[in-house]
Scaffold this motif. Structure first.
Motif, PDB file in Angstrom:
ATOM      1  N   GLU A   1       7.926 -20.682 -20.743  1.00  0.00           N
ATOM      2  CA  GLU A   1       7.692 -19.245 -20.888  1.00  0.00           C
ATOM      3  C   GLU A   1       6.238 -18.894 -20.586  1.00  0.00           C
ATOM      4  OE1 GLU A   1       9.203 -15.308 -22.293  1.00  0.00           O
ATOM      5  OE2 GLU A   1       9.644 -16.927 -20.892  1.00  0.00           O
ATOM      6  N   THR A   2       5.326 -19.799 -20.906  1.00  0.00           N
ATOM      7  CA  THR A   2       3.922 -19.593 -20.541  1.00  0.00           C
ATOM      8  C   THR A   2       3.764 -19.581 -19.026  1.00  0.00           C
ATOM      9  OG1 THR A   2       3.174 -20.686 -22.572  1.00  0.00           O
ATOM     10  CG2 THR A   2       1.578 -20.500 -20.786  1.00  0.00           C
ATOM     11  N   LEU A   3       4.387 -20.526 -18.353  1.00  0.00           N
ATOM     12  CA  LEU A   3       4.318 -20.595 -16.893  1.00  0.00           C
ATOM     13  C   LEU A   3       4.987 -19.388 -16.240  1.00  0.00           C
ATOM     14  CD1 LEU A   3       5.152 -24.380 -16.415  1.00  0.00           C
ATOM     15  CD2 LEU A   3       2.940 -23.295 -15.977  1.00  0.00           C
ATOM     16  N   ARG A   4       5.975 -18.812 -16.915  1.00  0.00           N
ATOM     17  CA  ARG A   4       6.626 -17.614 -16.368  1.00  0.00           C
ATOM     18  C   ARG A   4       5.708 -16.410 -16.423  1.00  0.00           C
ATOM     19  NH1 ARG A   4       9.371 -13.087 -17.769  1.00  0.00           N
ATOM     20  NH2 ARG A   4       9.007 -13.401 -20.003  1.00  0.00           N
ATOM     21  N   LEU A   5       5.076 -16.200 -17.571  1.00  0.00           N
ATOM     22  CA  LEU A   5       4.230 -15.016 -17.745  1.00  0.00           C
ATOM     23  C   LEU A   5       2.841 -15.184 -17.137  1.00  0.00           C
ATOM     24  CD1 LEU A   5       5.129 -14.102 -21.434  1.00  0.00           C
ATOM     25  CD2 LEU A   5       5.646 -12.732 -19.406  1.00  0.00           C
ATOM     26  N   TYR A   6       2.325 -16.403 -17.158  1.00  0.00           N
ATOM     27  CA  TYR A   6       0.975 -16.674 -16.652  1.00  0.00           C
ATOM     28  C   TYR A   6       1.004 -17.897 -15.728  1.00  0.00           C
ATOM     29  CZ  TYR A   6      -0.614 -13.303 -20.069  1.00  0.00           C
ATOM     30  OH  TYR A   6      -0.804 -12.134 -20.786  1.00  0.00           O
ATOM     31  N   PRO A   7       1.663 -17.763 -14.561  1.00  0.00           N
ATOM     32  CA  PRO A   7       1.691 -18.895 -13.635  1.00  0.00           C
ATOM     33  C   PRO A   7       0.272 -19.266 -13.215  1.00  0.00           C
ATOM     34  CG  PRO A   7       2.412 -16.868 -12.548  1.00  0.00           C
ATOM     35  CD  PRO A   7       2.316 -16.557 -14.015  1.00  0.00           C
ATOM     36  N   PRO A   8      -0.028 -20.565 -13.118  1.00  0.00           N
ATOM     37  CA  PRO A   8      -1.399 -20.970 -12.754  1.00  0.00           C
ATOM     38  C   PRO A   8      -1.868 -20.360 -11.437  1.00  0.00           C
ATOM     39  CG  PRO A   8      -0.142 -22.858 -13.527  1.00  0.00           C
ATOM     40  CD  PRO A   8       0.835 -21.731 -13.404  1.00  0.00           C
ATOM     41  N   THR A   9      -0.950 -20.271 -10.470  1.00  0.00           N
ATOM     42  CA  THR A   9      -1.268 -19.626  -9.189  1.00  0.00           C
ATOM     43  C   THR A   9      -0.285 -18.473  -9.001  1.00  0.00           C
ATOM     44  OG1 THR A   9      -1.936 -21.781  -8.318  1.00  0.00           O
ATOM     45  CG2 THR A   9      -1.667 -20.012  -6.727  1.00  0.00           C
ATOM     46  N   PRO A  10      -0.634 -17.273  -9.448  1.00  0.00           N
ATOM     47  CA  PRO A  10       0.341 -16.181  -9.437  1.00  0.00           C
ATOM     48  C   PRO A  10       0.633 -15.615  -8.059  1.00  0.00           C
ATOM     49  CG  PRO A  10      -1.777 -15.422 -10.262  1.00  0.00           C
ATOM     50  CD  PRO A  10      -1.901 -16.894 -10.097  1.00  0.00           C
ATOM     51  N   LEU A  11      -0.201 -15.977  -7.086  1.00  0.00           N
ATOM     52  CA  LEU A  11      -0.040 -15.461  -5.729  1.00  0.00           C
ATOM     53  C   LEU A  11      -0.272 -16.619  -4.764  1.00  0.00           C
ATOM     54  CD1 LEU A  11       0.421 -12.507  -4.635  1.00  0.00           C
ATOM     55  CD2 LEU A  11      -2.023 -12.492  -4.128  1.00  0.00           C
ATOM     56  N   THR A  12       0.744 -17.009  -4.001  1.00  0.00           N
ATOM     57  CA  THR A  12       0.581 -18.102  -3.048  1.00  0.00           C
ATOM     58  C   THR A  12       0.476 -17.548  -1.632  1.00  0.00           C
ATOM     59  OG1 THR A  12       2.972 -18.442  -2.786  1.00  0.00           O
ATOM     60  CG2 THR A  12       1.844 -19.689  -4.516  1.00  0.00           C
ATOM     61  N   ILE A  13      -0.162 -18.323  -0.756  1.00  0.00           N
ATOM     62  CA  ILE A  13      -0.459 -17.862   0.595  1.00  0.00           C
ATOM     63  C   ILE A  13       0.091 -18.852   1.616  1.00  0.00           C
ATOM     64  CG2 ILE A  13      -2.254 -17.110   2.191  1.00  0.00           C
ATOM     65  CD1 ILE A  13      -4.086 -16.702  -0.181  1.00  0.00           C
ATOM     66  N   ARG A  14       0.857 -18.358   2.548  1.00  0.00           N
ATOM     67  CA  ARG A  14       1.311 -19.140   3.699  1.00  0.00           C
ATOM     68  C   ARG A  14       1.085 -18.313   4.965  1.00  0.00           C
ATOM     69  NH1 ARG A  14       5.867 -22.754   1.999  1.00  0.00           N
ATOM     70  NH2 ARG A  14       5.350 -23.360  -0.139  1.00  0.00           N
TER      71      ARG A  14
ATOM     72  N   ASN B   1       4.344 -13.087  -4.439  1.00  0.00           N
ATOM     73  CA  ASN B   1       3.870 -12.636  -5.745  1.00  0.00           C
ATOM     74  C   ASN B   1       4.739 -13.287  -6.824  1.00  0.00           C
ATOM     75  OD1 ASN B   1       2.875 -11.335  -7.992  1.00  0.00           O
ATOM     76  ND2 ASN B   1       2.816  -9.313  -7.024  1.00  0.00           N
ATOM     77  N   ILE B   2       4.355 -14.513  -7.188  1.00  0.00           N
ATOM     78  CA  ILE B   2       5.138 -15.283  -8.151  1.00  0.00           C
ATOM     79  C   ILE B   2       5.221 -14.570  -9.495  1.00  0.00           C
ATOM     80  CG2 ILE B   2       5.138 -17.434  -9.492  1.00  0.00           C
ATOM     81  CD1 ILE B   2       4.128 -18.849  -6.994  1.00  0.00           C
ATOM     82  N   TRP B   3       4.122 -13.980  -9.925  1.00  0.00           N
ATOM     83  CA  TRP B   3       4.141 -13.268 -11.209  1.00  0.00           C
ATOM     84  C   TRP B   3       5.173 -12.144 -11.187  1.00  0.00           C
ATOM     85  CZ3 TRP B   3       3.129  -8.060 -12.097  1.00  0.00           C
ATOM     86  CH2 TRP B   3       3.160  -7.683 -13.449  1.00  0.00           C
ATOM     87  N   LYS B   4       5.221 -11.366 -10.107  1.00  0.00           N
ATOM     88  CA  LYS B   4       6.168 -10.249 -10.034  1.00  0.00           C
ATOM     89  C   LYS B   4       7.603 -10.764 -10.017  1.00  0.00           C
ATOM     90  CE  LYS B   4       7.077  -5.813  -9.521  1.00  0.00           C
ATOM     91  NZ  LYS B   4       6.823  -4.864 -10.637  1.00  0.00           N
TER      92      LYS B   4
END
Length: 526
Positions: A380-393, A415-418
């Motif tokens: 649940e912590t990783l869901r709400l506060y992912p270490p990298t909330p935005l990844t780039i490719r 946008n992993i957080w979204k």
């Protein structure tokens, strides 16, 4: 990622009107097959949407707000760079399954040139034979389940030592209340560095009390690593508008060169130490080998796609140390912050530890499988506060995402957080409810196959160290919560404001009152 360059808006507009015609012409694209994703309105000349993404909120929150208005897929311009932003699990699944090969590329940014041994750091390396070979070596030589098991003694040793140091600090500072105020973000930070440097470089107890090396060396090491992480997360003016590179707004390019030189000297020294020890001593037993030992035994004297072994070892060691430290540190910090703001959940975690482990022995990795509620707290912590909330490719070829045509060279922000707070997939999406991973989302895991929950990414370029990261996180949190009672220093909620550099960092310190939960003999026996 810091996309807000204070000098960008003030200086660039004044100096760069000469490029306006070029910019307008460059925006006139040739007809393409299929329709393009909606372009967010309000782009500035030259700067694109950079000014719209400024403000006090982190970028993933700003982009999430745009998604609420434009839908889950839209395009923005960061200077001259076109960026597709996806914000729901359906688009993520299509990107990292059907189009995963096309999206196995990384955009070439300024930091890639100056801070990755000319793209030799496999996490940032271009997709191709070199990346595939190094990833295979890293997995088979160090990150396989067998190898992760072999490292359990190192994880256990470092965590116990950190617990004892915290107990000693409490012993010297305690008063009549028996509670002592500590800054946990720093403690987690030092533990993460000690653990990573021990596993990957064979360096023991770099930080904390009774360090085994000169304090100045340790201080320089941690400062250099922190500055490197900050600069890797900086999005420079040159990354948005390449023909402005020679201005070096903010001095970032100069700082990148200086920091990388310092880090290379440090890592080169580690490599030479290992070579000397290998020449003088007998072969280490398997469980005592660190990553540099493993790499020397596998590739020393060879080349990989024209890159010499020393460069491969230095680049890969640096990538693993940096990747393992901030991600672990921020996850521990956010987990404790959430538990303090949700005392009922904190009590349930402690009760689980007391029932399944007790207070007569210290928790070990073999106990973690019993702590299912703690594991749910981490998820649940990783869901709400992912270490990298935005990844780039970056798209390596033209392709279709949904009904939209995407051009080669377009960058992708996921946008992993979204995605992980989408109300269509998560009830009460912004609430901290670990129970969801024991009920409605019991089968959802972190390994990139459930696209509504991808804190470590997905596809070919998913984080290769998931098992190692989870083992270290579970053990650290279980050991800390078994060993200490914790409480907030005031009735105010813990501040949860964040800033994204390379990872999603808590802005303010995490000041917590602690006192031991176990008999003093347990700490003294460590």
């Amino acid at each position: 990622m810091d996309l807000v360059q204070s000098s960008l808006m003030a200086v660039a507009i004044g100096f760069l009107s000469v490029f306006l015609l070029y910019f307008v012409l460059s925006r006139r694209s040739k007809p393409v097959k299929g329709r393009e994703p909606p372009m967010v309105s309000g782009a500035w000349p030259l700067l694109g949407h950079l000014p719209l993404l400024s403000g006090s909120q982190a970028l993933h929150y700003n982009l999430g707000g745009i998604a609420d208005r434009y839908g889950p897929v839209f395009t923005i311009m960061l200077g001259a760079a076109r960026v597709l932003v996806i914000n729901n699990w359906e688009m993520a699944k299509e990107c990292f399954t059907t189009n995963d090969l096309t999206l196995s590329y990384r955009p070439i940014l300024l930091m890639n040139e100056h801070m990755t041994y000319n793209h030799a750091m496999f996490g940032l390396a271009p997709y191709g034979p070199y990346w595939r070979e190094v990833r295979k070596i890293v997995h088979s030589g160090f990150l396989s389940n067998h190898q992760v098991d072999q490292l359990s003694n190192i994880r256990g040793s470092e965590v116990k030592t950190a617990i004892k140091q915290l107990f000693n600090f409490w012993s010297h500072k305690k008063d009549n209340s028996n509670f002592v105020l500590v800054e946990l973000k720093q403690w987690f930070h030092e533990l993460a560095y000690n653990l990573a440097l021990h596993m990957f470089a064979g360096k023991q107890q770099y930080f904390g009390e009774n360090v085994a090396i000169n304090d100045e060396e340790a201080k320089k090491c941690v400062n250099t690593l922190r500055e490197y992480m900050r600069l890797v997360g900086v999005f420079t003016v040159a990354d948005a508008i390449p023909y402005l590179r020679w201005f070096d707004f903010g001095g970032h390019e100069k700082a990148m060169k200086k920091t990388f030189k310092e880090l290379d000297i440090m890592v080169r020294g580690w490599l030479e130490e290992h070579r000397q020890k290998k020449a003088l001593a007998n072969e280490k037993v398997e469980s005592d080998k660190d990553f540099i030992d493993v790499m020397l035994s596998m590739i020393d004297g060879s080349t990989i796609e024209g890159i010499d072994a020393d460069t491969v070892i230095k680049a890969t060691t640096m990538a693993l140390v940096l990747g393992a430290t901030d991600t672990s540190n921020v996850t521990h910090t956010w987990a404790i912050s959430l538990l303090l703001n949700n005392p009922h959940t904190l009590e349930k975690v402690k009760e689980e530890i007391d029932v399944h482990i007790g207070k007569e022995k210290l928790v070990s990795e073999s106990d973690i499988e019993k702590l299912v509620y703690l594991q749910a707290v981490v998820k649940e912590t990783l869901r709400l506060y992912p270490p990298t909330p935005l990844t780039i490719r970056e798209f390596g070829e033209d392709c279709t995402i949904g009904d939209y045509h995407i051009k080669k060279g377009t960058r992708l922000f996921t946008n992993i957080w979204k995605i992980q707070t989408d109300p269509a997939m998560w009830e009460d999406p912004l609430e901290f409810k670990p129970e969801r991973f024991l009920t409605t989302h019991k089968e959802v895991d972190v390994r990139g196959f459930h696209f509504q929950f991808i804190p470590f990414g997905s596809g070919r370029r998913i984080c290769p160290g998931i098992s190692l990261a989870l083992r270290a996180t579970y053990l650290t949190l279980a050991s800390f919560l078994q060993s200490f009672e914790i409480s907030k220093p005031s009735s105010e909620p813990i501040d949860m404001s964040s800033v994204v550099e390379m990872t999603n960092i808590k802005v303010t310190p995490l000041k917590v009152l602690i006192k031991p939960r176990l008999s003093p003999n347990h700490y003294l026996a460590i």
